[in-house]
Design a protein around this motif. Structure first.
Motif, PDB file in Angstrom:
ATOM      1  N   THR A 221       0.826  -1.199   0.000  1.00 15.50           N
ATOM      2  CA  THR A 221       0.000   0.000   0.000  1.00 15.50           C
ATOM      3  C   THR A 221       0.863   1.252   0.000  1.00 15.50           C
ATOM      4  O   THR A 221       1.905   1.293   0.647  1.00 15.50           O
ATOM      5  CB  THR A 221      -0.915   0.027   1.239  1.00 15.50           C
ATOM      6  OG1 THR A 221      -1.727  -1.150   1.242  1.00 15.50           O
ATOM      7  CG2 THR A 221      -1.809   1.246   1.250  1.00 15.50           C
ATOM      8  N   THR A 222       0.432   2.263  -0.741  1.00 18.23           N
ATOM      9  CA  THR A 222       1.010   3.602  -0.659  1.00 18.23           C
ATOM     10  C   THR A 222      -0.091   4.575  -0.292  1.00 18.23           C
ATOM     11  O   THR A 222      -1.169   4.569  -0.910  1.00 18.23           O
ATOM     12  CB  THR A 222       1.657   4.026  -1.988  1.00 18.23           C
ATOM     13  OG1 THR A 222       2.771   3.185  -2.263  1.00 18.23           O
ATOM     14  CG2 THR A 222       2.142   5.471  -1.915  1.00 18.23           C
ATOM     15  N   LEU A 223       0.155   5.396   0.712  1.00 16.76           N
ATOM     16  CA  LEU A 223      -0.778   6.434   1.141  1.00 16.76           C
ATOM     17  C   LEU A 223      -0.193   7.781   0.732  1.00 16.76           C
ATOM     18  O   LEU A 223       0.931   8.128   1.119  1.00 16.76           O
ATOM     19  CB  LEU A 223      -0.972   6.389   2.659  1.00 16.76           C
ATOM     20  CG  LEU A 223      -1.360   5.028   3.239  1.00 16.76           C
ATOM     21  CD1 LEU A 223      -1.312   5.075   4.774  1.00 16.76           C
ATOM     22  CD2 LEU A 223      -2.742   4.615   2.759  1.00 16.76           C
ATOM     23  N   ALA A 224      -0.942   8.550  -0.058  1.00 16.67           N
ATOM     24  CA  ALA A 224      -0.396   9.806  -0.554  1.00 16.67           C
ATOM     25  C   ALA A 224      -1.515  10.837  -0.761  1.00 16.67           C
ATOM     26  O   ALA A 224      -2.647  10.474  -1.077  1.00 16.67           O
ATOM     27  CB  ALA A 224       0.342   9.565  -1.872  1.00 16.67           C
ATOM     28  N   ARG A 315      -6.619  12.716  -1.925  1.00 13.80           N
ATOM     29  CA  ARG A 315      -5.784  11.815  -1.142  1.00 13.80           C
ATOM     30  C   ARG A 315      -6.091  10.402  -1.617  1.00 13.80           C
ATOM     31  O   ARG A 315      -7.249  10.056  -1.837  1.00 13.80           O
ATOM     32  CB  ARG A 315      -6.070  11.955   0.361  1.00 13.80           C
ATOM     33  CG  ARG A 315      -5.057  11.223   1.250  1.00 13.80           C
ATOM     34  CD  ARG A 315      -5.258  11.595   2.709  1.00 13.80           C
ATOM     35  NE  ARG A 315      -5.110  13.019   2.938  1.00 13.80           N
ATOM     36  CZ  ARG A 315      -3.956  13.662   3.016  1.00 13.80           C
ATOM     37  NH1 ARG A 315      -2.829  12.985   2.884  1.00 13.80           N
ATOM     38  NH2 ARG A 315      -3.909  14.956   3.236  1.00 13.80           N
ATOM     39  N   VAL A 316      -5.056   9.589  -1.793  1.00 16.26           N
ATOM     40  CA  VAL A 316      -5.226   8.284  -2.413  1.00 16.26           C
ATOM     41  C   VAL A 316      -4.590   7.194  -1.561  1.00 16.26           C
ATOM     42  O   VAL A 316      -3.490   7.369  -1.025  1.00 16.26           O
ATOM     43  CB  VAL A 316      -4.591   8.256  -3.829  1.00 16.26           C
ATOM     44  CG1 VAL A 316      -4.741   6.870  -4.462  1.00 16.26           C
ATOM     45  CG2 VAL A 316      -5.226   9.317  -4.721  1.00 16.26           C
ATOM     46  N   GLU A 317      -5.291   6.080  -1.442  1.00 17.27           N
ATOM     47  CA  GLU A 317      -4.714   4.862  -0.879  1.00 17.27           C
ATOM     48  C   GLU A 317      -4.571   3.866  -2.025  1.00 17.27           C
ATOM     49  O   GLU A 317      -5.562   3.337  -2.530  1.00 17.27           O
ATOM     50  CB  GLU A 317      -5.610   4.299   0.217  1.00 17.27           C
ATOM     51  CG  GLU A 317      -5.099   2.993   0.813  1.00 17.27           C
ATOM     52  CD  GLU A 317      -6.031   2.421   1.864  1.00 17.27           C
ATOM     53  OE1 GLU A 317      -6.411   1.235   1.735  1.00 17.27           O
ATOM     54  OE2 GLU A 317      -6.384   3.158   2.810  1.00 17.27           O
ATOM     55  N   MET A 318      -3.340   3.656  -2.464  1.00 18.51           N
ATOM     56  CA  MET A 318      -3.063   2.711  -3.548  1.00 18.51           C
ATOM     57  C   MET A 318      -2.735   1.357  -2.959  1.00 18.51           C
ATOM     58  O   MET A 318      -1.867   1.246  -2.104  1.00 18.51           O
ATOM     59  CB  MET A 318      -1.885   3.211  -4.386  1.00 18.51           C
ATOM     60  CG  MET A 318      -1.599   2.407  -5.667  1.00 18.51           C
ATOM     61  SD  MET A 318      -0.856   0.755  -5.493  1.00 18.51           S
ATOM     62  CE  MET A 318       0.687   1.113  -4.676  1.00 18.51           C
ATOM     63  N   THR A 319      -3.438   0.313  -3.414  1.00 17.85           N
ATOM     64  CA  THR A 319      -3.190  -1.041  -2.933  1.00 17.85           C
ATOM     65  C   THR A 319      -2.899  -1.957  -4.114  1.00 17.85           C
ATOM     66  O   THR A 319      -3.693  -2.029  -5.070  1.00 17.85           O
ATOM     67  CB  THR A 319      -4.407  -1.587  -2.162  1.00 17.85           C
ATOM     68  OG1 THR A 319      -4.700  -0.719  -1.062  1.00 17.85           O
ATOM     69  CG2 THR A 319      -4.131  -2.990  -1.638  1.00 17.85           C
ATOM     70  N   ASN A 320      -1.762  -2.640  -4.058  1.00 19.40           N
ATOM     71  CA  ASN A 320      -1.435  -3.624  -5.084  1.00 19.40           C
ATOM     72  C   ASN A 320      -2.345  -4.841  -4.962  1.00 19.40           C
ATOM     73  O   ASN A 320      -2.648  -5.289  -3.849  1.00 19.40           O
ATOM     74  CB  ASN A 320       0.019  -4.076  -4.952  1.00 19.40           C
ATOM     75  CG  ASN A 320       0.989  -3.117  -5.612  1.00 19.40           C
ATOM     76  OD1 ASN A 320       0.673  -2.488  -6.611  1.00 19.40           O
ATOM     77  ND2 ASN A 320       2.182  -3.006  -5.054  1.00 19.40           N
TER      78      ASN A 320
END
Length: 363
Positions: A221-224, A315-320
């Protein structure tokens, strides 16, 4: 290249995986044609491009055809043979990023030596060419320390923690007794990353920091934008600028950082973990969080266009989506706050990156 490439020009990409696919899609949106070079038929990038040359990355005929067909060439992964890039350049092709950036990123000792040289601090390290080197390095750096192969290796592969001198021989065998680097342990509170770009005119654009969470050595996960103060963002920006300028770089670069906690001055103490001379998994959040995402930004840079804006509007929570997690596509596609990005890979092997989902929220 003396002027920006007009729409209708053809771009070449070495590599047909998911990053090549998303680069090709961004290029198509800007009116470019794309040709992929990849040894595997029916590659994810090839299926969304004008064409694919199916050949080894070091095939001289394939490289010649690619160079003569395309007005600019780039690559989607840093382990493309440096000799292939050099052959393209010698044939008159415009390749970005250049061979210098590729060479630095392909060897972890050279990478850290370069980073320290431009003022980007890293953990202490030592080159390891044999068991005696490893034992000496452990004595100097202490244990536990991280042993990594100098070349190749990604997502936690090609590395092992050495927790004592008694483990040294087993660790050396575990990485195949290959040239390596031993890195001192970093006592960090979180991993951050910064995605930045440099254009052909030397202009630089830097995205807000992302905070990364890993599982079993693979980014999950990336939180940005990450919750950081202005001082930390400014330090990360300065680090990225020093690296980009030091490499005379053109394109998008990913920089992974260790956040060691507050400094005596404003901001956090940051160490560079590693760099990636390409678009980066931790920058996928920009697809739905920014007006100009990292893929369009890379295409703009290599084509000589002005760089796009990097301000976040969500704001984005990217999850692989790893392995069979991609089977959640039906449920995810029905959520109003989720943007699904699938890579078109045929086989969902355990741990394989099959796609990602960006969950968007107001800033």
């Amino acid at each position: 290249m003396t002027s920006p490439l007009p729409p209708g020009s053809t771009l070449g990409i070495l590599g047909g995986g998911q990053l090549g696919r998303m680069l090709s899609q961004a290029a198509s949106r800007l009116g470019f044609n794309v040709v992929i070079l990849d040894p595997k038929e029916n590659s994810p990038a090839g299926r969304v491009s004008q064409g694919q040359i199916i050949a080894a990355y070091d095939d001289p005929t394939a490289l010649s055809v690619l160079g003569q067909t395309c007005q600019a060439v780039t690559f989607e992964f840093e382990n493309v043979p440096a000799s292939s890039v050099q052959a393209l350049i010698e044939g008159g092709a415009s390749v970005s990023p250049g061979p210098g950036a590729l060479a630095v990123a392909q060897d972890r000792v050279d990478e850290k030596t370069f980073l320290n040289g431009v003022g980007a601090t890293t953990v202490d390290f030592a080159p390891v060419d044999g068991l005696d080197d490893l034992l000496a390095a452990l004595q100097r750096l202490g244990s536990p320390a991280l042993l990594k192969t100098r070349r190749e290796g990604y997502d936690g592969k090609g590395q092992i923690w050495v927790r004592s001198a008694a483990m040294a021989a087993d660790a050396w065998h575990a990485i195949g007794r290959r040239p390596a680097i031993l890195e001192a342990r970093a006592d960090f509170r979180r991993e951050l990353s910064v995605i930045a770009a440099r254009g052909r005119d030397g202009a630089i654009a830097v995205y807000p920091l992302g905070e990364n969470i890993h599982a079993d050595g693979v980014l999950k996960t990336t939180l940005a934008p990450a919750h950081v103060d202005a001082g930390t963002q400014a330090r990360a920006t300065a680090i990225a600028e020093a690296i980009l300028n030091g490499l005379d770089y053109v394109g998008v670069l990913g920089v992974e950082l260790f956040d060691l906690g507050p400094d005596v001055d404003e901001g956090a103490r940051l160490l560079v973990n590693e760099i990636a001379p390409r678009v980066h998994n931790t920058g996928h959040w920009t697809q739905d969080g920014c007006v100009c995402d990292q893929f369009e930004q890379h295409i703009r840079a290599i084509a000589g266009w002005p760089l796009g804006p990097t301000t976040a509007h969500f704001r984005v929570e990217m999850t692989n989506l790893l392995g069979d997690e991609v089977e959640q596509w039906s449920k995810l596609s029905g959520k109003s706050d989720a943007r699904l990005h699938l890579y078109g890979k045929a086989e969902a092997r355990p741990g394989r990156k099959m796609g990602h989902v960006n969950r968007v929220k107001p800033l």
